[in-house]
Motif scaffolding. Structure first.
Motif, PDB file in Angstrom:
ATOM      1  N   ASP A 622       0.525  -1.149  -0.005  1.00 44.52           N
ATOM      2  CA  ASP A 622      -0.182   0.105  -0.076  1.00 44.52           C
ATOM      3  C   ASP A 622       1.070   1.193  -0.111  1.00 44.52           C
ATOM      4  N   PHE A 623       1.352   1.529  -1.070  1.00 44.61           N
ATOM      5  CA  PHE A 623       2.517   2.739  -1.259  1.00 44.61           C
ATOM      6  C   PHE A 623       1.791   4.076  -0.920  1.00 44.61           C
ATOM      7  N   GLU A 624       0.419   4.210  -1.303  1.00 41.03           N
ATOM      8  CA  GLU A 624      -0.219   5.400  -1.104  1.00 41.03           C
ATOM      9  C   GLU A 624      -0.253   5.736   0.290  1.00 41.03           C
ATOM     10  N   GLN A 625      -0.606   4.757   1.223  1.00 40.79           N
ATOM     11  CA  GLN A 625      -0.585   4.765   2.612  1.00 40.79           C
ATOM     12  C   GLN A 625       0.853   5.106   3.065  1.00 40.79           C
ATOM     13  N   GLN A 626       1.739   4.538   2.702  1.00 42.30           N
ATOM     14  CA  GLN A 626       3.087   4.671   3.229  1.00 42.30           C
ATOM     15  C   GLN A 626       3.553   6.244   3.030  1.00 42.30           C
ATOM     16  N   LEU A 627       3.023   6.648   1.656  1.00 41.83           N
ATOM     17  CA  LEU A 627       3.419   8.202   1.365  1.00 41.83           C
ATOM     18  C   LEU A 627       2.542   8.965   2.306  1.00 41.83           C
ATOM     19  N   SER A 628       1.469   8.933   2.588  1.00 42.08           N
ATOM     20  CA  SER A 628       0.613   9.488   3.386  1.00 42.08           C
ATOM     21  C   SER A 628       1.222   9.580   4.878  1.00 42.08           C
ATOM     22  N   PHE A 629       1.727   8.426   5.284  1.00 40.13           N
ATOM     23  CA  PHE A 629       2.195   8.544   6.561  1.00 40.13           C
ATOM     24  C   PHE A 629       3.517   9.510   6.775  1.00 40.13           C
ATOM     25  N   TYR A 630       4.393   9.411   5.528  1.00 35.10           N
ATOM     26  CA  TYR A 630       5.715  10.384   5.473  1.00 35.10           C
ATOM     27  C   TYR A 630       5.206  11.607   5.398  1.00 35.10           C
ATOM     28  N   VAL A 631       3.938  12.041   4.687  1.00 35.38           N
ATOM     29  CA  VAL A 631       3.399  13.140   4.747  1.00 35.38           C
ATOM     30  C   VAL A 631       3.113  13.832   6.279  1.00 35.38           C
ATOM     31  N   GLU A 632       2.579  12.936   6.790  1.00 31.72           N
ATOM     32  CA  GLU A 632       2.010  13.393   8.225  1.00 31.72           C
ATOM     33  C   GLU A 632       3.199  13.205   9.165  1.00 31.72           C
ATOM     34  N   SER A 633       4.096  12.684   9.021  1.00 31.89           N
ATOM     35  CA  SER A 633       5.446  12.744   9.755  1.00 31.89           C
ATOM     36  C   SER A 633       6.119  14.036   9.463  1.00 31.89           C
TER      37      SER A 633
END
Length: 936
Positions: A622-633
């Motif tokens: 789930d790469f989009e979720q991974q990127l969303s995590f990085y954005v929030e971080s």
């Protein structure tokens, strides 16, 4: 020093690599033992045949793919570099339009401290809703008079349009009933679009009919709770109409000879514009009903500027008097609000009209409690406490306009007049909402006295205390009154039984308590909130207000230990039982104490721990979720630079992994996702403080973009790196010590050159545009006086340009055509390359001349030999001039006895060895011309 032409040596990289490879002697299985030394025999030199020159051309095409993630950027977008191909004429027109608007805004009397109506619009629409059915009068339109209008005389056109207007008013309407709120909103939006369409198709009378129809809706209060939202929707249409009329007349004043200035006088307007303007006012004057005539004229009030200098100042009092004919107090106050809004936009200096509207409103205020209104409320089944809150949007706006930059005496007079009116809670609330916070704060005890005397039946006192608290959060009351103010307010707040009423008021006063008192008083307030919100789990409906309380508390407690010593703080946190909300609150607390004030050692340790956590988080495929995590971080840890660096590296790895794992049918989606990753890096890197951290990340991210065939994005990264080089300081902090930066810059540029070899030229920017930009930056950079780093960099550039002149480059990126494929050995490309080489050589030789001093002779010798080796490795020494230059450099290196004899001997041995290769026989003659000086 003479200019020497450059000729690069043709290279066969595969043959050269093979000639340097070592051959291992094969061993029998029985002879092998891991501890037995392995015998390695040096291979014989193989013949290297230079590949014949071939010329080929290649073309590539790209297809445009809609990128659903392209909106992740706010500002300059590196993913849209080709947007520059937009129509230049349209772009110029848009630029001119924005400039004109900006000029008008800059010269406006109303400053940025005046809250615009647009800020209030959304709040009104969200607050004033209804579930009752609504109705709307929809104009059905008459076709009378439309045929043959092109051949009518002007007088006939005017008569026909007036007849159409009369036809509309005489009954060509249809009433739509039983509309839901959303249906009603949709119909109004359709009318707004119909207005624009009619105007665009030159149906001006139809446009006027639509505006009249919409204005009539403001006289309808059958669903009274929805009236404020209806007012917002209808006045949007009026604003559109007013803007269209003004711009139409304004455009008539523009011809080939002159352009009407933004701040013009009526004398600047031509007769056609004035006649058209008068025609509009005459049409509006013929509207029979008061309310639509008032609103439509007010919407084009600005057009008076075309007629006379005093037009606006004369119309405003007349329109103010017109409102006196509106009997319904609710309709009347919103009409005054619209007039004040238009007045502030076109003539904010005309304060008398604003004041007149306010005092007229005070005279009619008692109508709110009169029999007519009461009977209307009975018919609709609306109680007074539900009716009075319909007034604040209009009243607050009127009060805001009047109080803006108003003298103290006027504000005092207004407050005194409000005191004299009975049942004045509504007025008092608007005064506190609109007047300056400093004015309210200095008179806090006076306002508390007025609140106590208010009748609570129509407007609850806790709302008045809430308005007072909002002011005290912005301005401080007299110190001697602060405790008494808190006690008086909390007496009322703590008696509230409804949890929503309580928390809405308590949330405001928590900030006042934190601001002016100690943790003891804060603890008392938190305990009271827990007491009121715990029964029946009322806190579950009030998480937003409880979160605001937490934010206000931690904003005033900068010491972590003091905060957690507040006894009721942790029990307060226990009310956040919904997991997602609890996480948000914990993030908020963490963010408050990880800020710019944290000690460097603590930040380093925190970054280490957080980076360890980030590395452990994985969402699998789930790469989009991974990127969303990085954005929030990133948003959470924006003050921790090591964490941001880790996040950028993680996103770059994610982009590479995505490209490898998702292929075939997912290629388009993958490309869009990769561009989103690239965009993340591009907008994050500038927030970093370390300049070499930024440079290296720009380079690394550009390499990732290039590997993913994102060519324009890669160019954006490389350009950003080049533009950052001039900002590199002379000294940088390394582990607490200041060190020269030039060696670090040299290391970065060498890595950069290795990447530039495979970067294809942009089709619109010319040959080797990135190399040229980089050379300009290197030339303009201020180097240390006794430094040779600039020449070492130029030597590396010479190596790069030589590699770029080869028919086939040493390395490539899959699916990316480098310049060897794009140009195919084109003679023009090679000529441009050689010119750059000659320019670089001239810089090197010029620098060598400056070193002909006693204290610099050793540096001259070292640099001379280095340049000699560069020519030997990359130059075509069959060229006589280049051959002679190499001989001169050899002599220069030995001239003053500063050369390292051992190095010179080994260099000469290497030349003699290379001369034995079939295509290197010309080195035999060169070796004979390179004597070794002996020291005596």
């Amino acid at each position: 020093m003479a200019v020497f032409p450059w000729h690069s040596r043709n290279r066969n990289y595969k043959a050269e690599f093979a000639s340097c490879r070592l051959e291992a002697v094969p061993l029998e299985f029985g002879d092998y033992h891991p501890l037995k030394p392995i015998t390695v025999t040096e291979s014989k030199t193989k013949k290297v045949n230079r590949k014949g020159s071939t010329s080929s051309t290649s073309s590539s095409s790209s297809s445009s793919v809609v990128d659903p993630l392209s909106s992740v950027l706010d500002g300059t977008d590196p993913l849209s570099m080709f947007a520059a191909t937009a129509d230049p004429v349209a772009l110029a027109a848009a630029t001119d339009s924005s400039r004109r608007k900006r000029d008008r805004d800059d010269n406006s009397v109303v400053g940025s401290d005046f809250e615009p109506w647009a800020n209030k619009r959304g709040e009104i629409l969200a607050r004033y809703t209804t579930t009752e059915k609504l109705s709307i009068n929809l104009f059905m339109g008459s076709e009378k008079g439309k045929a043959g209008t092109a051949t009518l005389a002007m007088s006939e056109k005017v008569r026909t349009r007036l007849e159409e207007l009369d036809d509309f008013e005489e009954g060509s309407q249809k009433e739509l009933l039983n509309l839901t709120q959303q249906d009603y909103v949709n119909r109004i939006e359709e009318l707004n679009q119909s207005l624009k369409d009619a105007w665009a198709s030159d149906q001006k009378v139809k446009a006027l009919k639509i505006v009249i129809q919409c204005s009539k809706l403001l006289s309808d209060t059958s669903v009274i709770q929805f009236y404020p939202s209806k007012f917002v929707l209808i006045t949007d249409i009026l604003d559109t109409f007013g803007k269209l009329v003004y711009e139409r007349i304004f455009s008539m004043c523009v011809d080939n000879r002159s352009v009407l200035p933004d701040h013009f006088s009526p004398e600047n307007a031509n007769d056609t514009a004035k006649e058209t303007c008068l025609n509009w006012f005459f049409k509006i004057a013929s509207i029979r009903e008061l309310i639509p005539r008032f609103y439509v004229e007010a919407s084009i009030l600005k057009c008076n500027k075309f007629l006379s200098k005093t037009g606006i100042s004369e119309c405003l009092p007349r329109l103010t008097c017109m409102i006196r004919g509106i009997g319904d107090p609710l309709v009347s106050v919103y009409a005054r609000a619209y007039l004040c809004r238009v007045g502030m936009e076109v003539a904010p200096h005309l304060k008398e009209t604003l004041n007149k509207n306010f005092f007229d409103f005070l005279l009619t205020f008692k109508q709110i409690h009169g029999d007519t209104v009461q009977n209307q409320l009975v018919v609709q089944g609306v109680e007074l406490p539900s009716y009075l809150p319909l007034y604040p949007p209009a009243m607050d706006w009127i009060f805001q306009c009047i109080s803006y930059h108003a003298p103290e005496a006027l504000l005092t007079e207004m407050m005194e007049r409000c005191k004299k009116l009975g049942n004045n809670a509504l007025l008092l609330n608007s005064v506190m909402s609109a007047f300056r916070a400093e004015f309210i704060a200095t008179r806090s005890m006076d306002f508390i006295g007025m609140i106590k005397e208010c009748d609570e039946s129509g407007f609850p006192k806790h709302l008045l205390f809430r308005s007072l608290g909002l002011n005290l959060a912005l301005a401080d009351p007299p110190e001697s009154d602060r405790l008494q103010i808190l006690n008086e307010a909390w007496k009322v707040i703590t008696k509230l039984k409804n949890p929503q009423d309580y928390i809405n008021c308590a949330e405001v006063w928590v900030e006042y308590t934190c601001k002016h008192f100690t943790k003891r008083e804060v603890n008392t307030v938190l305990a009271d909130v827990i007491k009121h919100m715990t029964p029946d789990r009322a806190f579950e409906d009030s998480y937003p207000q409880l979160q605001l309380i937490i934010k206000k508390v931690i904003a005033h407690f900068h010491d972590f230990s003091v905060l957690f010593s507040v006894e009721k703080f942790l029990p307060f946190l226990d009310m956040f039982q919904k997991e997602s909300v609890r996480v948000e609150v914990c993030k908020c607390i963490m963010d408050a104490f990880i800020n710019a004030l944290t000690l460097e050692d603590e930040k380093r340790m925190l970054s280490y721990l957080i980076n360890g956590f980030i590395k452990m988080v994985s969402f699998g495929r789930d790469f989009e979720q991974q990127l969303s995590f990085y954005v929030e971080s990133r948003s959470m840890f924006c003050n921790l630079e090591p964490v941001l660096v880790q996040l950028i590296h993680s996103v770059n790895r994610l982009a590479m992994e995505t490209r490898k794992l998702m292929k075939g049918n997912h290629s388009r989606k993958t490309a869009a996702f990769v561009r989103a990753c690239v965009a993340y890096c591009f907008i994050t890197i500038p927030s970093l403080a370390g300049i070499f951290t930024r440079l290296n990340l720009y380079l690394h991210s550009g390499q990732v973009a290039l590997a993913n065939q994102c060519l324009s994005q890669a160019d954006a990264f490389f350009k950003a790196a080049i533009s950052l080089i001039p900002e590199v300081p002379k000294m940088i902090n390394i582990d607490g010590k200041m060190r020269p930066s030039e060696s670090f810059l040299l290391e970065f540029l060498c890595n950069f050159f290795s990447t530039l070899l495979i970067v294809p030229d942009h089709p619109e920017h010319g040959v080797l545009f990135l190399v040229r930009e980089l050379l300009n930056v290197i030339q303009d950079y201020t180097w240390e006086d006794n430094s040779d780093e600039k020449i070492r960099i130029y030597t590396c550039v010479l190596h790069l340009l030589s590699a770029m002149s080869q028919e086939t480059y040493l390395y490539h990126i899959d699916k990316v055509d480098s310049n060897d494929s794009l140009y195919g050995g084109d003679s023009k490309f090679l000529a441009e390359n050689n010119k750059l080489c000659e320019t670089v050589m001239a810089q090197i030789l010029e620098h060598l001349k400056t070193l002909a001093k006693d204290e610099a002779l050793k540096r001259q010798s070292s640099l001379g030999l280095s340049f000699f080796n560069s020519i030997l490795a990359h130059g075509d020494l069959r060229n006589n001039k280049l051959n002679q230059l190499s001989v001169n450099l050899w002599h220069l290196a030995q001239r003053h006895g500063c050369a390292d004899t051992r190095t010179m001997v080994k260099t000469l041995e290497y030349i003699k060895k290379q001369s034995k290769q079939p295509d290197m026989t010309h080195l035999t003659e060169l070796a004979l011309r390179l004597p070794l000086q002996t020291r005596t």
